[in-house]
Design an enzyme around this catalytic site. Structure first.
Site, PDB file in Angstrom:
ATOM      1  N   LYS A  68      -0.842   3.145  -5.495  1.00 37.65           N
ATOM      2  CA  LYS A  68       0.412   3.396  -4.791  1.00 37.65           C
ATOM      3  C   LYS A  68       1.471   3.940  -5.756  1.00 37.65           C
ATOM      4  CE  LYS A  68       2.164  -0.187  -3.281  1.00 37.65           C
ATOM      5  NZ  LYS A  68       2.042  -1.529  -2.748  1.00 37.65           N
ATOM      6  N   THR A 117       0.878   5.287  -8.658  1.00 39.95           N
ATOM      7  CA  THR A 117       0.357   6.567  -9.142  1.00 39.95           C
ATOM      8  C   THR A 117       0.683   7.680  -8.152  1.00 39.95           C
ATOM      9  OG1 THR A 117      -1.413   5.337 -10.220  1.00 39.95           O
ATOM     10  CG2 THR A 117      -1.768   7.698  -9.930  1.00 39.95           C
ATOM     11  N   ARG A 164       9.571   0.019  -9.180  1.00 35.89           N
ATOM     12  CA  ARG A 164       9.959  -1.302  -9.652  1.00 35.89           C
ATOM     13  C   ARG A 164       9.647  -1.476 -11.135  1.00 35.89           C
ATOM     14  NH1 ARG A 164       6.356  -4.399  -5.503  1.00 35.89           N
ATOM     15  NH2 ARG A 164       5.219  -2.467  -5.826  1.00 35.89           N
ATOM     16  N   LYS A 215      -3.178  -8.462 -15.626  1.00 36.98           N
ATOM     17  CA  LYS A 215      -2.652  -7.369 -14.847  1.00 36.98           C
ATOM     18  C   LYS A 215      -2.495  -6.127 -15.715  1.00 36.98           C
ATOM     19  CE  LYS A 215       1.505  -6.283 -12.215  1.00 36.98           C
ATOM     20  NZ  LYS A 215       2.032  -5.371 -13.222  1.00 36.98           N
ATOM     21  N   ALA A 269       6.749  -9.634  -4.006  1.00 37.66           N
ATOM     22  CA  ALA A 269       6.548  -9.000  -2.701  1.00 37.66           C
ATOM     23  C   ALA A 269       6.172  -9.993  -1.605  1.00 37.66           C
ATOM     24  CB  ALA A 269       5.493  -7.912  -2.808  1.00 37.66           C
ATOM     25  N   PHE A 311       2.553  -4.337  -1.983  1.00 39.79           N
ATOM     26  CA  PHE A 311       1.355  -4.651  -1.192  1.00 39.79           C
ATOM     27  C   PHE A 311       1.055  -3.574  -0.133  1.00 39.79           C
ATOM     28  CE2 PHE A 311       2.477  -9.351  -2.075  1.00 39.79           C
ATOM     29  CZ  PHE A 311       1.834  -9.286  -3.287  1.00 39.79           C
ATOM     30  N   PHE A 320     -10.819   9.738  -6.098  1.00 45.31           N
ATOM     31  CA  PHE A 320     -11.528   9.014  -7.146  1.00 45.31           C
ATOM     32  C   PHE A 320     -12.756   9.843  -7.498  1.00 45.31           C
ATOM     33  CE2 PHE A 320     -13.411   5.446  -9.338  1.00 45.31           C
ATOM     34  CZ  PHE A 320     -12.308   4.737  -9.776  1.00 45.31           C
ATOM     35  N   TRP A 357      -3.911  11.946 -10.148  1.00 40.24           N
ATOM     36  CA  TRP A 357      -4.403  11.116 -11.259  1.00 40.24           C
ATOM     37  C   TRP A 357      -5.050  12.014 -12.317  1.00 40.24           C
ATOM     38  CZ3 TRP A 357      -9.250  10.123 -13.426  1.00 40.24           C
ATOM     39  CH2 TRP A 357      -9.315   9.005 -14.282  1.00 40.24           C
TER      40      TRP A 357
END
Lengths: 558, 558
Positions: free
Chosen positions: A73, A75, A96, A107, A275, A303, A383, A411
């Site tokens: 998201k 990215t 954020r 993470k 979130a 999310f 991907f 990406w």
């Protein structure tokens, strides 16, 4: 084929001095408070002077329900921003800030990935400009002043059993979840139960992200309920006289941070509320500032769209008086497959059937977002293992829902890979098709608001809540909090409250375990299921491998 | 006659861009990492490139035993720096950063006073450049990793009763002094006693202030002893694999901060270790950097000369390989009177007799400092109520001790008021009279080192320590820590361990209550009396009155 890691790409970034980035937005060097050569805060004075400027278009990036496969998201937010700039639009992004604690657990970073990143990524994942430290300090000053008030005689008659204000730390530290404080004798106060949450879960964080300016910030901080008396009347941070000093501690943190993408486009990175027990969006002040300075502002919510977009619409947009012009829902073929029942280990081989089976999760998010009156486009975040047939299956499904899905390769290729998406998003935003309205009106009874979200967004049959909870909501209505929006806290992995129920479930119930009043932030938190407000570290925390290499660069953080 | 407050004077400061201040020292803008327009960090690369440059003269500012009347040590450090620049010398000052927590209790700022201040004073007393937040994070990451290690199986066999690494917060919060953590069941770990100290009391703070560079920092962090096994063998931060990540968290904090005085002279403000359980001096890296860039560097040490100067000489100078060229001992007529037995409320009227009665406190500090082979001059920090006769009494006394006392009016007049002092200090420093040697050699047995300090500096008759303490010191000698210097932790208000024993007491005993090994910082802390490592807030904390005024300026902080 081998790919460079995010950190390798970030290190090769050809960053421009932050003053150049600011100049593109019309921010003079005097109004940029630099933090190093590649980060700056935008001064309060400059922001105050923007009043009356026209707003650009607001674009929200949200996603399907997250799976361990990842959606990208942030990215996509970065890639779309770069894509818009590549097709000649004046665009900025708003994301954020990262929480420091979880970076030492497992993470990854929060600065995008591949060639769609915001830099300097190491610093964004470490102390950045100190905003979260300021929030920690302001929060804990209030905590210390509460215990201090009791220590010196408890004039306000705080019921020590009913202190609802905990302490915070920006660290994953399970040992601090549940503690007893003030042991050791008379000089240390009255022993009582307490605990720490992670800083992003602080109501101060939510307040900072919703406040219009420093005056509004102070008012909201004063409105925080810290404890109750034996007669259940609330005691506010204002009563403890902490609001002024908390505001002083937060005055710099309230100034939005400006950095840049790998393609030297402006990125505001500001705020990072949890979130679930908060609304999960970057700050109102950053978004509003960006809207005054750029023609297109791309931002994201936490999310999936069931939680993140709903709160973005019903809390942030409602409270800030802003409205989205278009929404991008991010999906990946892999995540579709997982929603279709495939295990993470089996995501490799082509499986069109699984993709098709997972698509209804996406379909429901599309319908939900359209329900807010906002035009939608789906971004398929490409991907390397995706096959043509799988991609086509997603496109076909989305078309069948009356929307469009666009393949994006940001990406791999940066903004160039998102040009098609950018073109379509600009068309949607410029078309004037948005007729945004929140899901429920302010004056709907609180429980009815919860039911509306559960039925209209989650497609549940019913909300289960015992009398105590319904009574509590009615009490708050009587106390003047009935106009507040609802902040749902439930699992992000499903439309339902069962994290294992993927796809687009129906016929489920939403059990409410607890309700909390965030009087300063201005919402009612409705908790469905277990919500962890202080994470722990894994068996082998990533901290064990984080270090400076011989070139003085950070290794192991990502 | 009315005087402006410190904050009013600071607000009127005609600050220069920090790049101009850096340029005066030969630091290019590329090597200054700005934090706003008036603060910057000096890059590690630049500092590394200074190797081999000649050192300037080092001047220490210390003081008589502090009294509630105040002495103005920082004020004099600033005034002397400005005075040296006024008489045409290239001088810089090096002072400590302020701790945020106590500013919300009752403590004033740490940026000097009157017309001898460092600016921006508000920010120096708030988050500044985030160094202390970084120290808090690094410290607490180690804490979290210790409990996490136990949680996941305790491979290192940590004895949970013998964890010596606590947590820290930059806040006055007595409720956190003594706590029980990991309550709430299996998922939260094994309940045990713990607690928080204030950040400045962290060994990480002491390490940052003594480390030569990032490599040395990491080594020292790894050397921290965090716990013991049942067999009493130590477990190090290195065993927990926290040293790499802690270094990453501290990489920016290790870069010295550059700001300016009201007269636009360079001031390094870096580090702020507790002056009792640590050594209480600004960072070695800042002092060494300043010595390479300025001809005269004025720095200060914590508390009175019995604690602060002794540690400056025996810990900082010894470990950093630097030596002072001259020492200034700050005294005030008011403090002399208090040392002479006058109560604070009665300090107003002239009382030459009381001044004379208090002078032996000053006399002993003069003799002690001379004992280190360093030339001394006394600065009488002028107070508006001082009478000619009182001032003359101090001057006469100091002359009788073979030294000189110079009246300074920097508080009222800035550097101009310290020109006479500056001229004398420059003569002393340039004269080559310093033949500095620490008080004791590295290879003296630990207990003998304690006795040497107690007898030679405090003029005590004896050191009282039970067998357990002597055994502990001998064990550390066997374990290879016998070469470490001693860090005395005793009251700052007296040469003795009794805070009420003012003047120059003799015949007293120094009882040792506890000894602690700071293996990372590299000293043995010898605790005599109660040492509070987590302060509390007063009945009416200053936080209650701290706020932003309508102009957005900070009120009530000072």
């Amino acid at each position: 084929m081998s790919y460079k890691s995010d950190i390798e790409i970030a290190r090769e970034a050809n960053k421009k001095p932050i003053q150049e980035i600011g100049a593109r937005l019309g921010i003079g060097a005097d109004h940029l408070l630099p933090y190093g050569h590649d980060k700056a805060k935008v001064s309060q004075d400059f922001i105050a002077g923007l009043n009356g400027h026209e707003n650009g278009k607001l674009i929200l990036v949200t996603a399907i329900n997250p799976t361990p496969a990842g959606e990208g998201k942030t990215t996509t937010t970065v890639g779309l921003g770069d894509g818009l700039n590549r097709i000649g639009k004046n665009a900025a992004i708003c994301i954020r800030e990262a929480s420091l604690g979880p970076c030492f657990g497992m993470k990854g970073g929060a600065a995008g990935g591949g060639y769609a990143q915001v830099v300097p990524m190491e610093e964004m994942n470490l102390h950045f400009t100190g905003d979260f430290h300021a929030i920690t300090s302001a929060h804990n000053l209030l905590s210390a002043m509460i215990d201090n008030h009791i220590y010196w005689g408890n004039e306000l008659e705080i019921d020590e059993r009913r202190i609802v204000w905990r302490r915070v730390m920006d660290m994953n530290d399970r040992a601090l979840r549940d503690i007893v404080v003030s042991l050791g004798g008379v000089a240390n106060g009255f022993p009582r139960q307490g605990g720490f949450d992670i800083t992003v879960a602080s109501e101060v964080m939510a307040i900072l992200c919703l406040a219009d300016d420093l005056d509004d910030l102070r008012k909201r901080l004063g409105d925080i309920i810290v404890a109750y008396r034996r007669d259940r009347t609330p005691i506010y941070a204002r009563d403890i006289k902490a609001d002024g000093a908390m505001t002083v501690l937060l005055k710099d943190a309230m100034q939005p941070n400006l950095v840049q993408t790998l393609e030297n486009n402006p990125a505001f990175v500001h705020g990072g509320p949890f979130a679930n027990i908060a609304h999960g969006c970057n700050s109102v002040i950053a978004t509003k500032t960006a809207l005054k300075l750029a023609d297109y502002v791309v931002t994201e919510a936490g999310f999936g769209a069931d939680l993140g977009a709903e709160k973005f619409f019903d809390i942030k947009c409602r409270k800030a008086g802003i409205a989205p012009d278009a929404v991008v829902i991010v999906a990946t073929v892999r995540a579709m497959k997982m929603n279709g029942g495939v295990a993470k280990a089996d995501l490799g081989p082509e499986n069109v059937e699984a993709v098709q089976k997972g698509c209804p999760n996406l379909g429901r998010h599309i319908a939900n977002v359209k329900g807010f009156g906002v035009p939608v486009v789906v971004a398929i975040n490409h991907f390397v293992t995706d096959t043509e047939a799988e991609i086509q299956a997603v496109k076909d499904y989305v078309a069948s829902q009356g929307s469009e899905a666009i393949l994006c390769r940001h990406w791999e290729k940066g903004g160039e890979g998102a040009e098609e998406l950018a073109t379509r998003v600009a068309e949607l935003a410029d078309g004037g098709w948005s007729h945004f309205a929140p899901l429920y009106p302010d004056d709907m009874p609180l429980f009815e608001k919860v039911e509306t979200i559960a039925k209209r967004i989650y497609h549940a049959d019913e909300v289960l809540a015992d009398k105590k909870i319904r009574d509590q909501l009615r009490e708050w209505e009587k106390a003047g909090y009935g106009h507040l929006p609802i902040c749902m806290a439930k699992t992000q992995y499903s439309f339902s409250t069962d994290p294992n129920l993927r796809g687009a479930p129906t016929g489920h119930s939403v059990p409410v375990r607890e309700v909390r009043l965030s009087a300063g932030a201005g919402f009612i938190v409705v908790i469905c299921g277990e919500i962890m407000t202080m994470p722990g570290l894994p068996r082998h925390p990533s901290a064990e491998a984080i270090m400076l290499n011989e070139a003085g660069e950070v290794e192991g953080l990502f």
